[in-house]
Design a protein around this motif. Structure first.
Motif, PDB file in Angstrom:
ATOM      1  N   HIS A  25       0.836  -1.200   0.000  1.00  0.00           N
ATOM      2  CA  HIS A  25       0.000   0.000   0.000  1.00  0.00           C
ATOM      3  C   HIS A  25       0.869   1.249   0.000  1.00  0.00           C
ATOM      4  O   HIS A  25       2.054   1.201   0.295  1.00  0.00           O
ATOM      5  N   CYS A  45      -7.750  -0.181  -3.151  1.00  0.00           N
ATOM      6  CA  CYS A  45      -7.818  -0.135  -1.690  1.00  0.00           C
ATOM      7  C   CYS A  45      -8.838   0.914  -1.272  1.00  0.00           C
ATOM      8  O   CYS A  45      -8.938   1.972  -1.892  1.00  0.00           O
ATOM      9  N   CYS A  48      -6.277   3.955   0.008  1.00  0.00           N
ATOM     10  CA  CYS A  48      -5.299   4.566  -0.906  1.00  0.00           C
ATOM     11  C   CYS A  48      -5.652   4.379  -2.377  1.00  0.00           C
ATOM     12  O   CYS A  48      -4.846   4.704  -3.248  1.00  0.00           O
ATOM     13  N   VAL A  52      -1.719   0.859  -5.033  1.00  0.00           N
ATOM     14  CA  VAL A  52      -1.486  -0.476  -4.478  1.00  0.00           C
ATOM     15  C   VAL A  52      -0.741  -1.283  -5.527  1.00  0.00           C
ATOM     16  O   VAL A  52      -0.998  -1.147  -6.721  1.00  0.00           O
TER      17      VAL A  52
END
Length: 92
Positions: A25, A45, A48, A52
């Motif tokens: 991440h 994600c 984020c 990723v």
């Protein structure tokens, strides 16, 4: 084979092989592992987004008919991870 791949895949791309992938991440979470199915799409994600990357750790044979869980987005954290972070802050 069971060798770890050096290739890191991005969110939104087609998953080339079923297996266990290490997930990296963008700063907010330590790497962890997920099982993903070939021909699905690498998920984003919840926190984020598309920042990723995925690295194949171990290829596995999975019967897609018997494997019912499909990961469409990686959750921010599990309740256990969140609790551990709070405990770590208290100890500091």
């Amino acid at each position: 084979g069971s060798r770890v791949s050096t290739i890191r895949h991005r969110t939104g791309l087609k998953i080339p092989r079923s297996g266990i992938y290490r997930v990296y991440h963008n700063e907010h979470r330590l790497p962890h592992e997920v099982t993903l199915l070939a021909d699905e799409i690498f998920p984003g994600c919840a926190q984020c987004g598309n920042a990723v990357r995925f690295q194949l750790i171990r290829e596995v044979d999975i019967d897609p008919e018997g494997f019912q869980v499909k990961l469409h987005q990686i959750p921010e954290k599990t309740p256990i991870e969140a609790a551990n972070k709070v405990e770590t802050k208290k100890a500091a």
